[in-house]
Scaffold this motif. Structure first.
Motif, mmCIF file in Angstrom:
data_model
loop_
_atom_site.group_PDB
_atom_site.id
_atom_site.type_symbol
_atom_site.label_atom_id
_atom_site.label_comp_id
_atom_site.label_asym_id
_atom_site.label_seq_id
_atom_site.Cartn_x
_atom_site.Cartn_y
_atom_site.Cartn_z
ATOM 1 N N THR A 77 0.924 -1.135 0.031
ATOM 2 C CA THR A 77 -0.081 0.048 -0.025
ATOM 3 C C THR A 77 0.648 1.195 0.047
ATOM 4 O O THR A 77 0.564 2.395 -0.725
ATOM 5 C CB THR A 77 -0.902 -0.103 1.263
ATOM 6 N N ASP A 121 -0.359 -2.232 -10.375
ATOM 7 C CA ASP A 121 -0.360 -2.819 -9.016
ATOM 8 C C ASP A 121 -0.292 -4.434 -9.245
ATOM 9 O O ASP A 121 -0.948 -5.118 -9.832
ATOM 10 C CB ASP A 121 -1.614 -2.550 -8.321
ATOM 11 N N SER A 162 3.830 -6.234 -3.489
ATOM 12 C CA SER A 162 3.555 -6.590 -2.135
ATOM 13 C C SER A 162 4.014 -7.829 -1.616
ATOM 14 O O SER A 162 4.154 -8.817 -2.140
ATOM 15 C CB SER A 162 1.909 -6.448 -1.982
ATOM 16 N N LYS A 177 1.118 -13.427 -0.088
ATOM 17 C CA LYS A 177 1.767 -13.105 -1.449
ATOM 18 C C LYS A 177 2.604 -14.237 -2.103
ATOM 19 O O LYS A 177 3.331 -14.976 -0.979
ATOM 20 C CB LYS A 177 2.299 -11.717 -1.819
HETATM 21 C C1 PLP Z 1 -2.037 -7.142 -1.270
HETATM 22 C C2 PLP Z 1 -2.292 -6.072 -2.123
HETATM 23 C C3 PLP Z 1 -2.118 -4.749 -2.080
HETATM 24 C C4 PLP Z 1 -1.599 -4.090 -0.780
HETATM 25 O O1 PLP Z 1 -0.609 -4.915 -0.187
HETATM 26 P P1 PLP Z 1 -0.076 -4.709 1.132
HETATM 27 O O2 PLP Z 1 1.279 -5.152 1.229
HETATM 28 O O3 PLP Z 1 -1.102 -5.466 1.946
HETATM 29 O O4 PLP Z 1 -0.110 -3.323 1.911
HETATM 30 C C5 PLP Z 1 -2.498 -3.893 -3.073
HETATM 31 N N1 PLP Z 1 -3.079 -4.291 -4.078
HETATM 32 C C6 PLP Z 1 -3.431 -5.671 -4.269
HETATM 33 C C7 PLP Z 1 -4.072 -6.026 -5.469
HETATM 34 C C8 PLP Z 1 -2.891 -6.540 -3.152
HETATM 35 O O5 PLP Z 1 -3.278 -7.969 -3.697
#
Ligand code: PLP
Length: 372
Positions: free
Chosen positions: A59, A155, A179, A184
């Motif tokens: 994020t 993203d 992320s 993940k």
């Molecule tokens: C996990 C995720 C995020 C955010 O990542 P964080 O590390 O949890 O802040 C943003 N976009 C998508 C599509 C995600 O899957």
């Protein structure tokens, strides 16, 4: 025979990494330091030598990318309603306005025709999301962005290890955000990374990451920009370094397991399957859409009863109160709404056994008939 509970995902952290984390804990330096630099180097290598900076969340990378792209009040940013809500929240966070467009019902990613049609003079950037690790069509995406002079913040939270035209996601394009959240494909427990385009000063990125502080060789310092508190610790970076060694193997194993789902899921169940892409997609998630009329809550409970964890990623975000308050309504994005209401994420993670896939398929068939 009873089986241990099978979660929908589980991180795979090897003993060598655990030992290395212990070394860091004993070293006397546990916040950002040499491990962060080493992790950035390893990520940069994966991304074709492009500059990469790591953060304490995905994020944070998205928010900083928007700031680096000078997106703020009066600007609009186009993204998808079918994503983790972080993608849209960061647009509000920087004072800009999120414009959502529907998804393609087959790929479940943003519909690029709808994206292009939604561009106005206020549009400053687009944030495409590679849902479940299936890349958005980069050729078409960058053709549109180039034609309309838009910044792209990919993203790619879910698509580390995926590729496009034979090149790893992150090795081409404008801003690319990853992320490392626990779920993940590569984790640092919590964390993220931002790949920077050539026109962006990595030093400014570092200042936005940590209080805007600029340090001088003579020991002095200045603050010339408002930065956040987004730095990653060496503890977390050490986990990431240990994970990088396995990234290719993780992706390969995920592809094998996904193939097995396609082979073993009974077509008679009436599930809508994801795109069968074993070249580009990293299979971050294996998501099926339940047949019309299936009660998802009951299905999830029935699977749990059989020792299997099933996830829901994600309800269409425009239906959340915060976004309804922005003016979005039920019916705005029919494909995203239908997918968001019927999707379930089946277990898929690198240490899963082939027999686990078979067990999930059998349990799904039993659960669907049980609740019918
Ligand atoms: C996990 C995720 C995020 C955010 O990542 P964080 O590390 O949890 O802040 C943003 N976009 C998508 C599509 C995600 O899957």
């Amino acid at each position: 025979m009873t089986f241990p509970f099978l979660p929908f995902t589980r991180p795979a952290i090897d003993e060598e990494t655990i030992a290395e984390v212990a070394n860091v804990l004993r070293s006397g330096w546990i916040t950002s330091g040499p491990k962060v630099l080493a992790f950035e180097t390893a990520l940069s290598e994966h991304c074709g030598g492009r500059p990469v900076r790591v953060f304490n969340s995905g994020t944070a990378t998205l928010e900083v990318a928007l700031r680096l792209a000078k997106v703020g009040a009066g600007d609009t940013v186009i993204t998808t309603p079918l994503t983790w809500v972080a993608t849209a929240n960061v647009i509000l966070e920087v004072g800009a306005t999120p414009i959502l467009v529907d998804v393609d019902p087959v790929t479940r990613n943003i519909d690029l025709d709808a994206l292009e049609a939604a561009i106005t003079p206020q549009t400053k950037a687009v944030i495409p999301v590679d849902l479940a690790g299936l890349p958005v069509d980069r050729d078409r995406l960058y053709a549109i962005a180039g034609k309309h002079n838009l910044r792209v913040i990919e993203d790619a939270a879910q698509s580390l290890g995926a590729s496009w035209n034979g090149r790893p996601i992150g090795s081409t394009g404008d801003f690319v955000s990853f992320s490392f959240h626990a779920n993940k494909n590569l984790t640092t427990s919590e964390g993220g990374a931002l790949v920077l385009p050539a026109d962006i000063d990595p030093g400014l990125c570092e200042r936005l990451r940590l209080q805007g502080v600029r340090r001088f060789p003579d020991g002095g310092m200045d603050v010339d920009v408002l930065g956040g508190k987004f730095n990653l610790t060496d503890i977390a970076a050490t986990i990431g370094l240990g994970q990088m060694k396995h990234l290719a193997a993780f992706t390969a194993r995920r592809r094998e397991l996904a193939r097995r789902y396609f082979d073993r899921l009974d077509p008679a169940l009436g599930l809508e399957l994801p795109v069968a892409d074993f070249t580009n997609c990293n299979w971050h998630m294996f998501q099926v859409l339940l047949p019309v009329g299936t009660h998802r809550g009951k299905l999830v409970a029935a699977m749990k009863e059989q020792g299997i964890g099933v996830g829901v990623h994600y309800p269409a975000l425009h239906l959340f109160s915060l976004y309804r308050a922005q003016g979005f309504r039920q019916g705005d994005f029919p494909h995203a709404e239908r997918i968001g209401a019927t999707t379930v994420t089946l277990p898929l993670f690198p240490s899963m056994k082939d027999s686990d896939v078979d067990r999930v398929c059998a349990a799904l068939a039993a659960s669907l008939s049980e609740i019918a």
